[in-house]
Design an enzyme around this catalytic site. Structure first.
Site, PDB file in Angstrom:
ATOM      1  CG  ASP A   1      -0.275  -0.221   2.603  1.00 28.52           C
ATOM      2  OD1 ASP A   1       0.707  -0.826   2.561  1.00 28.52           O
ATOM      3  OD2 ASP A   1      -0.905   0.310   3.627  1.00 28.52           O
TER       4      ASP A   1
ATOM      5  CG  HIS B   1      -1.840   4.003   6.636  1.00 26.78           C
ATOM      6  ND1 HIS B   1      -2.294   2.879   7.510  1.00 26.78           N
ATOM      7  CD2 HIS B   1      -1.230   3.483   5.804  1.00 26.78           C
ATOM      8  CE1 HIS B   1      -1.795   1.744   6.759  1.00 26.78           C
ATOM      9  NE2 HIS B   1      -1.221   2.027   5.890  1.00 26.78           N
TER      10      HIS B   1
ATOM     11  CG  HIS C   1       5.130  -0.789   9.975  1.00 31.86           C
ATOM     12  ND1 HIS C   1       3.864  -0.781  10.705  1.00 31.86           N
ATOM     13  CD2 HIS C   1       4.964  -1.171   9.200  1.00 31.86           C
ATOM     14  CE1 HIS C   1       2.929  -1.256   9.545  1.00 31.86           C
ATOM     15  NE2 HIS C   1       3.865  -1.410   8.412  1.00 31.86           N
TER      16      HIS C   1
ATOM     17  CG  ASP D   1       1.913   1.868   7.438  1.00 35.02           C
ATOM     18  OD1 ASP D   1       1.438   2.926   7.201  1.00 35.02           O
ATOM     19  OD2 ASP D   1       1.859   0.681   6.900  1.00 35.02           O
TER      20      ASP D   1
HETATM   21 ZN   LIG Z   1       0.163   0.860   5.264  1.00 39.60          ZN
HETATM   22 ZN   LIG Z   2       2.989  -1.335   6.538  1.00 41.58          ZN
END
Ligand SMILES: [Zn+2]
Ligand SMILES: [Zn+2]
Length: 281
Positions: A43, A244, A116, A186
């Site tokens: 993504d 997000h 993350h 993220d």
């Molecule tokens: Zn993401």
């Molecule tokens: Zn991610």
């Protein structure tokens, strides 16, 4: 995220459909010179091939600089070879590590590790300080005629008038800070990251979950909107934009109210939202 700064367009992450979104967003500069990828999850990355290919169709010739964690070059090169994508410009890969990743005239971009589920980096852009404001009245009072001598003083050089040396500090105010922007990708909201984003004018931060899903945020290593807002408060940022946001959330006013309990200057980012950052005085 696209950051347009003077004659430069910088992209931060390149999710699916980026190239199409760029067409719709109509930035005044259409092609990015630098693309910063936070981590190798689809993504954040799947739009890169479309972007590379469409810029080839436009006969781009200037190099494209791609920044990201280890493995970004392999993914891009493998796909380009498999799809037989030939391009008329060069792609320069830059493996990101903590610290300054790009130093340009007028600004720099720094990276910082984020917590993350993949090797992941947040980015921060800082403009260089600008010269202070030139005071024509002071210059005239010192007997400096309007013209090239003013220009010299504005550029920080001393001049001589009637046998007396005039320093720039006598007619030019204090240097003014530049603008700054932060982008988390993220991330869990760590104290480390709050320090990294200290004082940015605009922070775009992971707001995947509402407060009810705090356990999921910890498990999948994202942030809740409240956690993001607390980090923004700690870092004393100018404005926070949450991004997000999980597709399962359909009540954005709830997210906003949860975030506003901890930091007031907050918005939920939308496709095509624009934020102008005025030059600080
Ligand atoms: Zn993401
Ligand atoms: Zn991610």
């Amino acid at each position: 995220m696209a950051v347009q700064r003077e004659g430069t367009l910088l992209l931060f992450d390149c999710g699916e459909g980026t190239q199409r979104q760029m067409v719709l967003a109509k930035p005044s500069i259409s092609n990015p010179s630098h693309v910063f990828i936070t981590h190798l999850h689809g993504d954040h990355l799947l739009g890169i091939l479309g972007l590379i290919q469409s810029m080839a169709l436009q006969n781009r010739t200037e190099p494209l600089h791609l920044y990201g964690p280890k493995g970004l070059d392999e993914i891009v090169e493998f796909n380009m070879a498999a799809l037989k994508v030939h391009i008329p410009y060069e792609i320069c890969f830059h493996r990101v590590r903590q610290g300054v990743v790009l130093q340009e005239r007028g600004f720099k971009v720094m990276a910082h590790n984020t917590k993350h589920t993949a090797d992941s980096y947040a980015y921060r852009l800082d403009e260089s300080p600008r010269p202070g404001r030139f005071d024509p009245k002071k210059a005239e009072a010192l007997g400096i005629p309007k013209g090239p001598l003013w220009g010299k003083l504005q550029k920080g050089r001393s001049v001589e008038i009637a046998g007396r040396k005039v320093r720039p500090s006598e007619v030019v105010g204090r240097r003014r800070r530049g603008r700054s922007f932060g982008y988390s990708g993220d991330a869990r909201p760590t104290a480390d990251l709050a320090r990294f984003f200290r004082g940015v004018d605009l922070l775009v931060f992971d707001g995947t979950y509402s407060e009810e899903y705090a356990d999921k945020a910890a498990e999948y290593m994202h942030s809740t909107v409240g956690e993001a807002a607390s980090l923004a408060a700690k870092a004393r940022v100018g404005k926070l934009v949450l991004t997000h946001v999980s597709a399962r959330i359909n009540d954005e006013s709830l997210l906003l109210s949860q975030a506003q309990k901890r930091f007031h200057r907050v918005e939920i980012g939308e496709d095509f939202s624009r934020y102008d950052l005025p030059l600080p005085e």
